[in-house]
Design a protein around this motif. Structure first.
Motif, short mmCIF file in Angstrom:
data_model
loop_
_atom_site.label_atom_id
_atom_site.label_comp_id
_atom_site.label_asym_id
_atom_site.label_seq_id
_atom_site.Cartn_x
_atom_site.Cartn_y
_atom_site.Cartn_z
N HIS A 186 77.76 -12.44 24.83
CA HIS A 186 78.10 -13.19 23.63
C HIS A 186 76.93 -14.04 23.14
O HIS A 186 76.61 -14.05 21.96
N ARG A 187 76.33 -14.80 24.03
CA ARG A 187 75.13 -15.62 23.79
C ARG A 187 75.36 -16.88 22.96
O ARG A 187 74.42 -17.62 22.70
N ASP A 188 76.60 -17.14 22.56
CA ASP A 188 76.86 -18.37 21.82
C ASP A 188 78.24 -18.92 22.19
O ASP A 188 79.03 -19.29 21.31
N VAL A 189 78.51 -18.96 23.48
CA VAL A 189 79.79 -19.46 23.98
C VAL A 189 79.78 -20.99 23.87
O VAL A 189 78.93 -21.66 24.46
N LYS A 190 80.73 -21.52 23.12
CA LYS A 190 80.87 -22.97 22.94
C LYS A 190 82.23 -23.22 22.30
O LYS A 190 82.85 -22.30 21.76
N SER A 216 71.22 -4.28 31.83
CA SER A 216 71.86 -5.55 32.23
C SER A 216 71.08 -6.79 31.83
O SER A 216 71.38 -7.88 32.28
N LEU A 217 70.07 -6.64 30.97
CA LEU A 217 69.28 -7.80 30.55
C LEU A 217 69.29 -7.95 29.03
O LEU A 217 69.32 -6.97 28.29
N ALA A 218 69.28 -9.19 28.57
CA ALA A 218 69.02 -9.49 27.17
C ALA A 218 67.77 -10.36 27.13
O ALA A 218 67.42 -11.00 28.12
N ARG A 219 67.06 -10.37 26.00
CA ARG A 219 65.76 -11.03 26.00
C ARG A 219 65.53 -12.02 24.86
O ARG A 219 64.67 -12.86 24.95
N GLU A 231 67.99 -20.72 32.69
CA GLU A 231 67.09 -19.57 32.67
C GLU A 231 66.76 -19.10 31.27
O GLU A 231 65.77 -18.38 31.05
N ARG A 232 67.57 -19.47 30.28
CA ARG A 232 67.30 -19.09 28.90
C ARG A 232 66.35 -20.08 28.22
O ARG A 232 65.75 -19.76 27.20
N ILE A 233 66.24 -21.27 28.78
CA ILE A 233 65.41 -22.32 28.18
C ILE A 233 64.01 -22.33 28.76
O ILE A 233 63.03 -22.63 28.08
N LYS A 234 63.90 -21.96 30.03
CA LYS A 234 62.61 -22.03 30.71
C LYS A 234 61.54 -21.19 30.02
O LYS A 234 61.84 -20.19 29.38
N GLU A 235 60.31 -21.61 30.16
CA GLU A 235 59.18 -20.88 29.58
C GLU A 235 59.14 -19.46 30.13
O GLU A 235 59.30 -19.23 31.33
N GLY A 236 58.96 -18.51 29.25
CA GLY A 236 58.91 -17.11 29.66
C GLY A 236 60.26 -16.47 29.81
O GLY A 236 60.36 -15.33 30.29
N ALA A 237 61.33 -17.16 29.38
CA ALA A 237 62.69 -16.64 29.57
C ALA A 237 62.89 -15.31 28.84
O ALA A 237 63.53 -14.40 29.36
N THR A 238 62.33 -15.18 27.63
CA THR A 238 62.54 -13.95 26.88
C THR A 238 61.78 -12.78 27.48
O THR A 238 62.12 -11.63 27.24
N ASP A 239 60.73 -13.06 28.26
CA ASP A 239 60.00 -11.98 28.92
C ASP A 239 60.76 -11.48 30.15
O ASP A 239 60.84 -10.28 30.41
N LYS A 240 61.32 -12.42 30.90
CA LYS A 240 62.04 -12.05 32.12
C LYS A 240 63.43 -11.51 31.82
O LYS A 240 63.97 -10.72 32.58
N GLY A 241 64.04 -11.96 30.70
CA GLY A 241 65.38 -11.53 30.36
C GLY A 241 66.43 -12.36 31.09
O GLY A 241 66.13 -13.16 31.97
N TYR A 242 67.68 -12.14 30.71
CA TYR A 242 68.78 -12.86 31.33
C TYR A 242 70.02 -11.98 31.26
O TYR A 242 70.06 -10.98 30.55
N THR A 243 71.05 -12.34 32.01
CA THR A 243 72.24 -11.50 32.14
C THR A 243 73.47 -12.23 31.62
O THR A 243 73.38 -13.34 31.09
N VAL A 244 74.63 -11.60 31.82
CA VAL A 244 75.89 -12.22 31.42
C VAL A 244 76.13 -13.52 32.18
O VAL A 244 76.96 -14.33 31.77
N GLN A 245 75.40 -13.74 33.27
CA GLN A 245 75.57 -14.98 34.02
C GLN A 245 75.22 -16.20 33.15
O GLN A 245 75.69 -17.30 33.41
N SER A 246 74.41 -15.99 32.12
CA SER A 246 74.08 -17.11 31.23
C SER A 246 75.30 -17.51 30.40
O SER A 246 75.47 -18.68 30.06
N ARG A 308 76.05 -23.29 38.59
CA ARG A 308 74.98 -23.20 39.58
C ARG A 308 73.68 -22.87 38.85
O ARG A 308 73.64 -22.03 37.96
N LYS A 309 72.62 -23.54 39.24
CA LYS A 309 71.35 -23.43 38.52
C LYS A 309 70.79 -22.01 38.57
O LYS A 309 70.21 -21.52 37.59
N GLU A 310 70.90 -21.35 39.68
CA GLU A 310 70.39 -19.98 39.81
C GLU A 310 71.45 -18.99 39.33
O GLU A 310 72.56 -18.97 39.86
N PRO A 311 71.12 -18.18 38.34
CA PRO A 311 72.13 -17.25 37.80
C PRO A 311 72.71 -16.30 38.83
O PRO A 311 73.89 -15.96 38.77
#
Length: 349
Positions: A186-190, A216-219, A231-246, A308-311
Motif C-alpha cells: 500500500h505504502r500510505d497506510v495511515k 518482494s521489494l519496492a524501491r 528502513e524507508r527513511i534511511k539513506e539509500g533506502a530506495t537502492d536497497k528496497g523494502y517489503t510489505v513489512q514497512s 520492531r526497528k528491523e523489518p
C-alpha cells in the motif's frame, strides 16, 4: 544603411524548429494518453471517457456526470475534492472523488494504479468501486460512501481496546489481500486512508501510491513520511528496497494514533519544529508504544511487534492474524456499530 545603436540589425534565424516547439508542449508528450476525442487512454489497460471506464480485460463501468445529484462536500485534498453524491439510476449514495488531471507521469501512474486496484479488489476490507469517468481535464472515481469518514475523524470519541482490535484485524486483512492477490504494497497506510461506515465496517482506501512488488521489494519513496518505517527513511533506502513489512510499521503507528487520539512523534513530547525532527526520531529513537496501564499485554505486544526497528523481526500478516490480540476479540461480540454510530453523531453535531 549602417545600423545604429538602437536599430534591430540584421534579422537572425531562430535556433529552434517546429519539432522543438511540439516537443516542448506537455500535451504532445502525453498525446498517446489524452487524445483529441476527450478520452484518457492507459495503453489498453483502461480507457476513461465521459460515459465511464472500459478496462482492457473487457469489464466496463458506465457512469456519467449527468446521472448524479451533488449532496455535499466531504473532503478536500491537494488535487481535488470528494463529494457525497446520489446516483439516480441505482438510487445509491456514493462518494465521488475528483482528481484534477496534471500532465505528469507520476500522477497518471497513480490514477492507473488506483483504478486497477479498485476495480479488481473484491474484498470486504477494501472500499467498493462503482465506476469512473473523465471530463474536462478531471478524473472522477465513484466509490462506496462510508458515512463516518476516515478513521482520524473518530479520535474524539475514543477507541476501546476491543474496537481497536477489530480495526487492526480489518486493516491486516485488507493489506494481506493486496499482497496475496496483487503483490501490492500500500505504502500510505495511515488513519486518513482507513474508512468507517455506520455499521462499524472498516475498509482501506487510496491506492494511488501503492507499488507493485518486484521480487518482494519496492524501491520508490512515496507516501506520507510521518508513517514511514525506518528502513524507508534511511539513506539509500530506495537502492536497497523494502517489503510489505514497512506497511506493518505504518499499521503500528496508525493503531497508536487511533488508540490515543494523537500522533506519537516526537517521543520527547515537544512540538516538532520540522519534519527532520520526526524522521530522525523514527530512525534513531526508540519505537513508540501504548500505555500498559490502559491496554492489555496482548495489545501492547501486538503493537510492539509491528514497530520492531528491523523489518525482518516484524511478523507477517498471517502471523498477525494469529496473534491473541486479534483472535480474542474475533470470538467476542464487539459493538462496532454502536461505536460507529457514536462517532457519526459526534461528527454531525
Amino acid at each position: 544603411m549602417k545600423a545604429g545603436p538602437f536599430s534591430p540589425g540584421p534579422r537572425k534565424r531562430p535556433n529552434f524548429s517546429l519539432n522543438d516547439i511540439q516537443q516542448a508542449n506537455p500535451f504532445n508528450k502525453f498525446s498517446n494518453v489524452v487524445d483529441l476525442s476527450g478520452k484518457l487512454n492507459f495503453e489498453g489497460k483502461a480507457v476513461l471517457h465521459s460515459e465511464g471506464v472500459d478496462f482492457g480485460a473487457g469489464r466496463k463501468y458506465n457512469v456519467k456526470m449527468g446521472d448524479f445529484d451533488p449532496l455535499k462536500e466531504i473532503g478536500r485534498g491537494q488535487f481535488g475534492v470528494v463529494r457525497q453524491v446520489f446516483h439516480r439510476p441505482t438510487k445509491v449514495v456514493m462518494a465521488m472523488k475528483e482528481i484534477r488531471l496534471q500532465l505528469d507521469e507520476l500522477q497518471l501512474n497513480q490514477i492507473l494504479m488506483e483504478l486497477n486496484v479498485l476495480h479488481q479488489a473484491h474484498c470486504p476490507y477494501i472500499v467498493d468501486f462503482y465506476g469512473a469517468f473523465f471530463i474536462e481535464s478531471c478524473v472522477y472515481y465513484c466509490m462506496e460512501y462510508m458515512e463516518c469518514g476516515s478513521l482520524d475523524r473518530m479520535f474524539s470519541i475514543g477507541c476501546p481496546e476491543p474496537v481497536l482490535s477489530r480495526i487492526a484485524y480489518s486493516m491486516v486483512r485488507g493489506l494481506k489481500f493486496l499482497k496475496d492477490q496483487f503483490s501490492i504494497i500500500h505504502r500510505d497506510v495511515k488513519p486518513t486512508n482507513v474508512l468507517v461506515n455506520i455499521k462499524g465496517e472498516v475498509k482501506l482506501c487510496d491506492f494511488g501510491v501503492s507499488g507493485k512488488l518486484n521480487a518482494s521489494l519496492a524501491r520508490t519513496r512515496v507516501g506520507c513520511e510521518n508513517y514511514m518505517a525506518p528502513e524507508r527513511i534511511k539513506e539509500g533506502a530506495t537502492d536497497k528496497g523494502y517489503t510489505v513489512q514497512s506497511d506493518i510499521w505504518s499499521l503500528g503507528i496508525s493503531l497508536i494514533e487511533t488508540a490515543t487520539g494523537k500522533y506519537p512523534y516526537p517521543l520527547s513530547g515537544q512540538p516538532a519544529h520540522s519534519m527532520f525532527v520526526i524522521m530522525k526520531d523514527i530512525v534513531d529513537g526508540p519505537s513508540p508504544s501504548v500505555d500498559p496501564a490502559q491496554y492489555s499485554p496482548d495489545c501492547c505486544d501486538f503493537i510492539a511487534a509491528c514497530l520492531r526497528k528491523e523489518p525482518k523481526d516484524r511478523p507477517s500478516y498471517a502471523e498477525l492474524l494469529e496473534h491473541p490480540f486479534l483472535t480474542k476479540y474475533q470470538a467476542e461480540d464487539v459493538d462496532m456499530a454502536g461505536w460507529a454510530q457514536k462517532g457519526f453523531e459526534n461528527i454531525q453535531s
